[in-house]
Design a protein around this motif. Structure first.
Motif, short mmCIF file in Angstrom:
data_model
loop_
_atom_site.label_atom_id
_atom_site.label_comp_id
_atom_site.label_asym_id
_atom_site.label_seq_id
_atom_site.Cartn_x
_atom_site.Cartn_y
_atom_site.Cartn_z
N ARG A 202 0.88 -1.25 0.12
CA ARG A 202 0.00 0.12 0.00
C ARG A 202 0.69 1.15 0.13
O ARG A 202 0.21 2.37 -0.17
CB ARG A 202 -0.81 0.06 1.26
N GLU A 203 2.06 1.04 0.19
CA GLU A 203 3.21 2.36 0.20
C GLU A 203 3.79 2.51 -1.37
O GLU A 203 4.22 3.46 -1.48
CB GLU A 203 4.51 1.91 0.99
N SER A 204 3.36 1.76 -2.25
CA SER A 204 3.82 1.75 -3.52
C SER A 204 3.23 2.98 -4.20
O SER A 204 4.19 3.51 -5.13
CB SER A 204 3.46 0.33 -4.48
N PRO A 205 2.04 3.48 -4.27
CA PRO A 205 1.84 4.60 -4.73
C PRO A 205 2.61 5.80 -4.39
O PRO A 205 2.76 6.93 -5.41
CB PRO A 205 0.40 5.10 -4.34
N LYS A 206 3.10 5.98 -3.22
CA LYS A 206 4.01 6.99 -2.55
C LYS A 206 5.31 7.23 -3.48
O LYS A 206 5.65 8.14 -3.70
CB LYS A 206 4.38 6.73 -1.09
N VAL A 207 5.56 5.97 -3.99
CA VAL A 207 7.10 5.97 -5.06
C VAL A 207 6.78 6.69 -6.14
O VAL A 207 7.36 7.50 -6.44
CB VAL A 207 7.57 4.44 -5.37
N PHE A 208 5.57 6.70 -6.74
CA PHE A 208 5.36 7.17 -8.14
C PHE A 208 4.75 8.81 -7.74
O PHE A 208 5.04 9.46 -8.70
CB PHE A 208 4.15 6.25 -8.73
N SER A 209 4.29 8.97 -6.75
CA SER A 209 3.96 10.43 -6.35
C SER A 209 5.12 11.10 -6.21
O SER A 209 5.12 12.36 -6.67
CB SER A 209 2.95 10.43 -4.93
N MET A 210 6.27 10.69 -5.64
CA MET A 210 7.44 11.08 -5.45
C MET A 210 7.95 11.48 -6.61
O MET A 210 8.61 12.73 -7.10
CB MET A 210 8.15 10.36 -4.47
N LEU A 211 7.85 10.46 -7.64
CA LEU A 211 8.52 10.60 -9.05
C LEU A 211 7.72 11.81 -9.50
O LEU A 211 8.40 12.40 -10.58
CB LEU A 211 8.49 9.36 -9.87
N GLY A 212 6.45 11.70 -9.66
CA GLY A 212 5.62 12.91 -10.32
C GLY A 212 6.02 14.30 -9.75
O GLY A 212 5.92 15.15 -10.65
N ARG A 213 6.61 14.32 -8.55
CA ARG A 213 6.87 15.86 -8.09
C ARG A 213 8.38 16.24 -8.50
O ARG A 213 8.54 17.30 -8.61
CB ARG A 213 6.83 15.76 -6.41
N LEU A 214 9.06 15.24 -8.77
CA LEU A 214 10.53 15.69 -9.26
C LEU A 214 10.61 15.52 -10.73
O LEU A 214 9.98 14.81 -11.43
CB LEU A 214 11.54 14.59 -8.69
N SER A 215 11.42 16.50 -11.27
CA SER A 215 11.57 16.70 -12.60
C SER A 215 12.88 17.22 -12.89
O SER A 215 13.17 18.25 -11.93
CB SER A 215 10.48 17.43 -13.29
N GLY A 216 13.65 16.90 -13.77
CA GLY A 216 14.92 17.58 -14.03
C GLY A 216 15.88 17.01 -12.67
O GLY A 216 15.85 15.85 -12.48
N GLY A 217 16.57 17.77 -12.05
CA GLY A 217 17.43 17.76 -11.26
C GLY A 217 18.82 17.24 -11.32
O GLY A 217 19.02 16.97 -12.38
N ALA A 218 19.82 17.38 -10.43
CA ALA A 218 21.21 17.06 -10.54
C ALA A 218 21.44 15.57 -10.80
O ALA A 218 20.86 14.92 -10.02
CB ALA A 218 22.13 17.94 -9.57
N GLY A 219 22.53 15.10 -11.35
CA GLY A 219 22.91 13.67 -11.35
C GLY A 219 23.69 13.29 -12.52
O GLY A 219 24.09 14.22 -13.42
N ARG A 220 24.43 12.41 -12.32
CA ARG A 220 25.52 11.79 -13.28
C ARG A 220 25.00 10.60 -14.32
O ARG A 220 25.53 10.16 -15.11
CB ARG A 220 26.73 11.56 -12.62
N VAL A 221 23.72 10.05 -13.96
CA VAL A 221 23.20 9.24 -14.54
C VAL A 221 21.61 9.40 -14.92
O VAL A 221 21.14 10.19 -14.25
CB VAL A 221 23.28 7.76 -14.07
#
Length: 369
Positions: A202-221
């Motif tokens: 039941r925690e799984s939708p929270k992962v996709f909600s988090m991904l929906g909030r994030l866009s762009g961002g720093a990183g090397r991969v």
């Protein structure tokens, strides 16, 4: 020349008939031009390259957590005999990915944006699903099939033979990413594996909600979100899976929020300044004690093994990459400054376009003596 067509078609057809295998997840027969040993070899080589290039998070607790969750899932999966490995990369990108053969990676950036072991299990299970369902193998087999078709056509047609290399490149790009169906299947498998290991799905939708909030961002991969379906649709599908699960199967499942937060407590969030950072056009590296100044307007990037700068014209000779430069630290560790103490390469005096790079690995060895 046309008389040779039946021979070519027959050879290709016979090859394909002997190149089918049963998918471990679906049980269906499908094209497979890559053996399991080849799959493992490719995955291991790619994995070792990332470990050298990016490096692992210096947290034994984080590494142990991901390894424990992943190993338990993989042992009960459809492909338990693969040489599974699980790693946490020291990278700010919010990402997780799988190499064929069972080599799974989660980044520091992803772990610091999750809030429980149940959420982490959903991500790890998703990546395991890509391997068990042989998504990469299927994609690469399709790519090889396209190339086989090019070879056959090249024999028949001199015109196609002339442009075969170019067409092959296009075919490679065509099958580069997982398809939407592959990603959704991996979501479903991740849900299944997590539930089987006692995690609260039941925690799984929270992962996709988090991904929906994030866009762009720093990183090397590349970021997870950039190669996956729309988070909104994935939330709906996750909620549907939960609704279709018997309530008794969800009773007493683990979330382990507090234990997870203790593991990530103190982990660097976002880019790690100890690995170097930019202030305007100046790059500084605290640990290696050097700085580089780049011209205004250049595009810069701090990569695991390189500081890269590209002129506005984006000329190849104007990019600066570690391992090609000749800057040297002094006895006191004073670093070279671009355009002054270092060697310029690809110089264009009319445009004042130059490049400088720093050999990080060499400097580390010298400091370690």
């Amino acid at each position: 020349m046309p008389r040779r067509m039946p021979i070519v078609v027959t050879v290709i057809t016979l090859s394909l008939l002997t190149a089918c295998a049963t998918n471990p997840v679906t049980g269906r027969h499908e094209l497979s031009l890559i053996s399991e040993s080849q799959e493992v070899q490719m995955g291991r080589e790619a994995s070792q390259n990332d470990l050298r290039r990016v490096g692992e998070v210096p947290s034994t607790a984080a590494q142990a957590l991901v390894k424990r969750i992943g190993t338990q899932m993989a042992a009960k999966s459809e492909r338990p005999s693969l040489p599974w490995e699980f790693h946490v990369l020291d990278d700010a990108a919010v990402n997780a990915f799988a190499y064929p053969g069972g080599f799974i990676f989660v980044t520091r950036g992803l772990m610091t944006n999750l809030n429980s072991e149940a959420e982490l299990a959903e991500v790890v299970g998703h990546e395991i699903g890509h391997v068990t369902a042989k998504h990469t193998v299927a994609s690469m087999s399709q790519q090889q099939l396209a190339q086989i078709g090019m070879v056959g056509a090249s024999i028949v047609s001199p015109t196609i033979a002339k442009y075969g290399d170019l067409l092959g490149t296009g075919a490679s790009l065509l099958f580069l990413k997982f398809g939407r169906d592959d990603e959704l299947q991996a979501d479903a498998l991740g849900f299944q594996y997590s539930l089987a290991q006692g995690f609260d799905v039941r925690e799984s939708p929270k992962v996709f909600s988090m991904l929906g909030r994030l866009s762009g961002g720093a990183g090397r991969v590349p970021e997870w979100q950039s190669t996956h379906p729309d988070p909104g649709n994935r939330i709906q599908r996750a909620e549907q899976r939960i609704a279709q699960t018997a309530p008794a199967a969800l009773t007493g499942k683990a979330v382990n929020r507090d234990a997870y937060l203790r593991v990530v407590n103190g982990m660097v969030f976002g880019e790690n300044p100890r690995q170097g950072y930019f202030t305007g056009t100046r790059f500084l590296h605290p640990d290696l004690r050097f700085q580089l100044d780049f011209p205004t307007g250049w595009k810069t990037a701090n990569q695991p093994d390189a500081v890269v700068a590209v002129s506005p014209r984006q000329r190849r000779a104007d990019s600066a990459r570690a391992g090609t430069g000749h800057a040297h630290a002094g006895a006191a560790g004073v670093a070279a400054t671009a355009g002054r103490d270092g060697e310029a390469i690809g110089t264009d005096h009319h445009q004042w376009q130059w490049a400088l790079s720093w050999r990080r690995s060499t400097h580390r060895r010298r400091r370690g003596r």
